[in-house]
Design an enzyme around this catalytic site. Structure first.
Site, PDB file in Angstrom:
ATOM      1  N   ALA A 172      51.313  62.612 -28.712  1.00  0.00           N
ATOM      2  CA  ALA A 172      53.335  62.648 -28.364  1.00  0.00           C
ATOM      3  C   ALA A 172      53.582  64.093 -28.911  1.00  0.00           C
ATOM      4  O   ALA A 172      53.411  64.503 -29.938  1.00  0.00           O
ATOM      5  CB  ALA A 172      54.015  61.240 -29.005  1.00  0.00           C
TER       6      ALA A 172
ATOM      7  N   HIS B 154      44.376  71.492 -47.698  1.00  0.00           N
ATOM      8  CA  HIS B 154      44.470  70.534 -48.512  1.00  0.00           C
ATOM      9  C   HIS B 154      43.113  70.009 -49.274  1.00  0.00           C
ATOM     10  O   HIS B 154      43.730  68.769 -50.032  1.00  0.00           O
ATOM     11  CB  HIS B 154      45.660  69.298 -47.680  1.00  0.00           C
ATOM     12  CG  HIS B 154      46.621  69.914 -47.559  1.00  0.00           C
ATOM     13  ND1 HIS B 154      46.960  68.981 -46.200  1.00  0.00           N
ATOM     14  CD2 HIS B 154      47.479  70.838 -47.275  1.00  0.00           C
ATOM     15  CE1 HIS B 154      48.270  69.888 -45.732  1.00  0.00           C
ATOM     16  NE2 HIS B 154      48.561  71.345 -46.616  1.00  0.00           N
TER      17      HIS B 154
ATOM     18  N   GLY C  34      46.333  67.698 -33.644  1.00  0.00           N
ATOM     19  CA  GLY C  34      46.889  66.231 -34.229  1.00  0.00           C
ATOM     20  C   GLY C  34      47.281  66.315 -34.951  1.00  0.00           C
ATOM     21  O   GLY C  34      46.511  65.617 -36.134  1.00  0.00           O
TER      22      GLY C  34
ATOM     23  N   ARG D 206      40.190  55.698 -49.262  1.00  0.00           N
ATOM     24  CA  ARG D 206      40.546  56.560 -48.497  1.00  0.00           C
ATOM     25  C   ARG D 206      38.972  57.007 -48.143  1.00  0.00           C
ATOM     26  O   ARG D 206      38.050  57.241 -46.625  1.00  0.00           O
ATOM     27  CB  ARG D 206      41.259  57.168 -48.872  1.00  0.00           C
ATOM     28  CG  ARG D 206      42.670  56.925 -48.705  1.00  0.00           C
ATOM     29  CD  ARG D 206      43.408  58.176 -48.846  1.00  0.00           C
ATOM     30  NE  ARG D 206      43.531  59.274 -47.495  1.00  0.00           N
ATOM     31  CZ  ARG D 206      43.942  60.455 -47.937  1.00  0.00           C
ATOM     32  NH1 ARG D 206      45.370  60.565 -48.797  1.00  0.00           N
ATOM     33  NH2 ARG D 206      43.990  61.310 -46.845  1.00  0.00           N
TER      34      ARG D 206
ATOM     35  N   CYS E 288      36.714  64.215 -68.010  1.00  0.00           N
ATOM     36  CA  CYS E 288      36.171  65.409 -67.345  1.00  0.00           C
ATOM     37  C   CYS E 288      35.086  66.021 -68.931  1.00  0.00           C
ATOM     38  O   CYS E 288      34.943  65.003 -69.847  1.00  0.00           O
ATOM     39  CB  CYS E 288      37.255  66.206 -67.722  1.00  0.00           C
ATOM     40  SG  CYS E 288      36.516  67.959 -68.042  1.00  0.00           S
TER      41      CYS E 288
ATOM     42  N   GLN F  98      44.098  70.488 -42.235  1.00  0.00           N
ATOM     43  CA  GLN F  98      44.787  69.906 -43.535  1.00  0.00           C
ATOM     44  C   GLN F  98      43.893  68.186 -43.848  1.00  0.00           C
ATOM     45  O   GLN F  98      44.601  67.988 -44.477  1.00  0.00           O
ATOM     46  CB  GLN F  98      46.375  69.210 -42.291  1.00  0.00           C
ATOM     47  CG  GLN F  98      47.023  70.469 -41.997  1.00  0.00           C
ATOM     48  CD  GLN F  98      47.567  70.331 -41.836  1.00  0.00           C
ATOM     49  OE1 GLN F  98      49.825  70.115 -42.036  1.00  0.00           O
ATOM     50  NE2 GLN F  98      48.345  69.651 -39.980  1.00  0.00           N
TER      51      GLN F  98
HETATM   52  N1  APR Z   1      44.519  63.174 -30.387  1.00  0.00           N
HETATM   53  C1  APR Z   1      45.867  64.165 -31.250  1.00  0.00           C
HETATM   54  N2  APR Z   1      46.256  63.779 -31.754  1.00  0.00           N
HETATM   55  C2  APR Z   1      47.034  63.041 -32.650  1.00  0.00           C
HETATM   56  C3  APR Z   1      45.980  61.858 -31.974  1.00  0.00           C
HETATM   57  C4  APR Z   1      44.704  61.993 -31.346  1.00  0.00           C
HETATM   58  N3  APR Z   1      43.331  60.614 -30.866  1.00  0.00           N
HETATM   59  N4  APR Z   1      46.563  60.108 -32.328  1.00  0.00           N
HETATM   60  C5  APR Z   1      47.475  60.373 -33.154  1.00  0.00           C
HETATM   61  N5  APR Z   1      47.442  61.506 -33.197  1.00  0.00           N
HETATM   62  C6  APR Z   1      48.640  62.879 -33.520  1.00  0.00           C
HETATM   63  C7  APR Z   1      49.805  62.547 -34.200  1.00  0.00           C
HETATM   64  O1  APR Z   1      50.821  62.216 -33.013  1.00  0.00           O
HETATM   65  C8  APR Z   1      50.677  63.218 -35.592  1.00  0.00           C
HETATM   66  O2  APR Z   1      51.517  64.403 -34.785  1.00  0.00           O
HETATM   67  O3  APR Z   1      48.320  63.270 -34.666  1.00  0.00           O
HETATM   68  C9  APR Z   1      49.028  63.604 -35.966  1.00  0.00           C
HETATM   69  C10 APR Z   1      49.161  62.747 -37.238  1.00  0.00           C
HETATM   70  O4  APR Z   1      50.216  63.158 -38.390  1.00  0.00           O
HETATM   71  P1  APR Z   1      50.440  62.793 -39.836  1.00  0.00           P
HETATM   72  O5  APR Z   1      50.006  61.850 -39.725  1.00  0.00           O
HETATM   73  O6  APR Z   1      51.312  63.750 -40.187  1.00  0.00           O
HETATM   74  O7  APR Z   1      48.947  63.302 -40.219  1.00  0.00           O
HETATM   75  P2  APR Z   1      49.352  65.316 -40.588  1.00  0.00           P
HETATM   76  O8  APR Z   1      49.662  65.877 -39.331  1.00  0.00           O
HETATM   77  O9  APR Z   1      47.959  66.067 -40.585  1.00  0.00           O
HETATM   78  O10 APR Z   1      50.190  65.625 -42.115  1.00  0.00           O
HETATM   79  C11 APR Z   1      50.125  66.351 -42.450  1.00  0.00           C
HETATM   80  O11 APR Z   1      51.181  66.297 -43.953  1.00  0.00           O
HETATM   81  O12 APR Z   1      51.241  63.754 -45.395  1.00  0.00           O
HETATM   82  C12 APR Z   1      50.554  65.475 -45.532  1.00  0.00           C
HETATM   83  O13 APR Z   1      48.449  66.439 -46.774  1.00  0.00           O
HETATM   84  C13 APR Z   1      48.810  65.275 -45.963  1.00  0.00           C
HETATM   85  O14 APR Z   1      46.864  67.159 -44.531  1.00  0.00           O
HETATM   86  C14 APR Z   1      48.614  65.599 -44.126  1.00  0.00           C
HETATM   87  C15 APR Z   1      49.741  67.005 -44.363  1.00  0.00           C
END
Ligand code: APR
Length: 247
Positions: free
Chosen positions: A215, A119, A187, A70, A147, A101
């Site tokens: 979405a 996070h 996002g 990553r 460590c 996050q």
């Molecule tokens: N612009 C806006 N939104 C977007 C785009 C974009 N170009 N591409 C994807 N998305 C949206 C998706 O529709 C989704 O709702 O971004 C979101 C990504 O969701 P996740 O993958 O669940 O990521 P996130 O919401 O940051 O997850 C929250 O969960 O797994 C834990 O610690 C991890 O920080 C993470 C937290």
């Protein structure tokens, strides 16, 4: 893309703004979102099964290598126009707090200063045993180092499933949500608590709350306004509409 005048006016006049971002804001930088299907070697693993203390205890090398992967994705990425728009917004608003996050550090690389990393951060490390920070000039790709204080395994300084958020970061985020007049939620799938509570805390404290996503998701219908477009396009358009040409 049609942006409601009410949002443009509110942004132009706002003195106190809080923003919560999720992985979607980094998607247009080429960094897979957390719930994107993993590819290649990692396709067979569910991130939620790798991002946990139990996973690290059971197979520290595997978890360490996933985070090295990553980090490599993020190092190959650059901030996108959405990150840059948020850094520009911070310079225009008296009281601005960016809560993320994301652990990729792209907001700071874009120039954002006041970033609350709920996070953690992929490029910070701490000891799995004594929980204190460990400075690494470079992170070995294959296995976690030890460590220097106690010989425990070094882990990424990120919040894993089942772990508490950094208390100070959470307090700062809640305070920003409670005092802001405009809250932008960008996002994020809105499924992980307590981060996903922040827009609701802001709304119950009287802020105008906006979701920007590609979405509808868990927050759909819960905020004042939902705009569906890629953040890397919508945020620059919003900044131009509110403030004229932006860098
Ligand atoms: N612009 C806006 N939104 C977007 C785009 C974009 N170009 N591409 C994807 N998305 C949206 C998706 O529709 C989704 O709702 O971004 C979101 C990504 O969701 P996740 O993958 O669940 O990521 P996130 O919401 O940051 O997850 C929250 O969960 O797994 C834990 O610690 C991890 O920080 C993470 C937290």
């Amino acid at each position: 893309m049609q942006i409601p005048d009410t949002l443009i006016e509110r942004l132009r006049k706002a003195q106190r703004v809080a923003v919560l971002t999720g992985a979607g804001v980094s998607a247009e930088s080429g960094v897979p979102t957390f719930r994107d299907a993993q590819t290649g070697l990692w396709a067979r693993y569910d991130p939620a099964e790798l991002a946990s203390p139990d996973a690290f205890r059971a197979n520290p090398t595997l978890v360490w290598q996933w985070y090295a992967y990553r980090r490599s994705l993020v190092e190959a990425a650059a901030p996108n126009p959405g990150h840059l728009a948020l850094a520009d917004l911070e310079r225009r608003v008296a009281d601005f707090t960016l809560i993320t996050q994301n652990v990729d550090g792209l907001h700071r690389r874009a120039g954002s200063q006041n970033v609350v990393e709920l996070h953690g951060n992929l490029f910070r490390y701490r000891c799995f045993s004594d929980d204190e920070p460990v400075e690494l000039t470079t992170a070995p790709p294959d296995a976690p180092p030890r460590c220097p204080r106690c010989g425990g395994l070094v882990r990424p300084d990120v919040v894993w499933f089942g772990e508490l958020l950094p208390p100070q970061a959470w307090r700062t985020a809640v305070a920003a949500a409670e005092r802001c007049e405009l809250f932008l939620c960008i996002g994020t799938s809105g499924v992980v608590r307590p981060a996903a509570d922040l827009p609701l805390i802001a709304r119950s404290a009287g802020a105008y709350t906006v979701e920007i996503n590609i979405a509808p998701g868990a927050l759909d219908g819960l905020l004042d306004l939902h705009l569906y477009a890629p953040s890397g396009r919508l945020l620059p358009a919003l900044m131009t509409a509110a403030f004229g040409h932006t860098p």
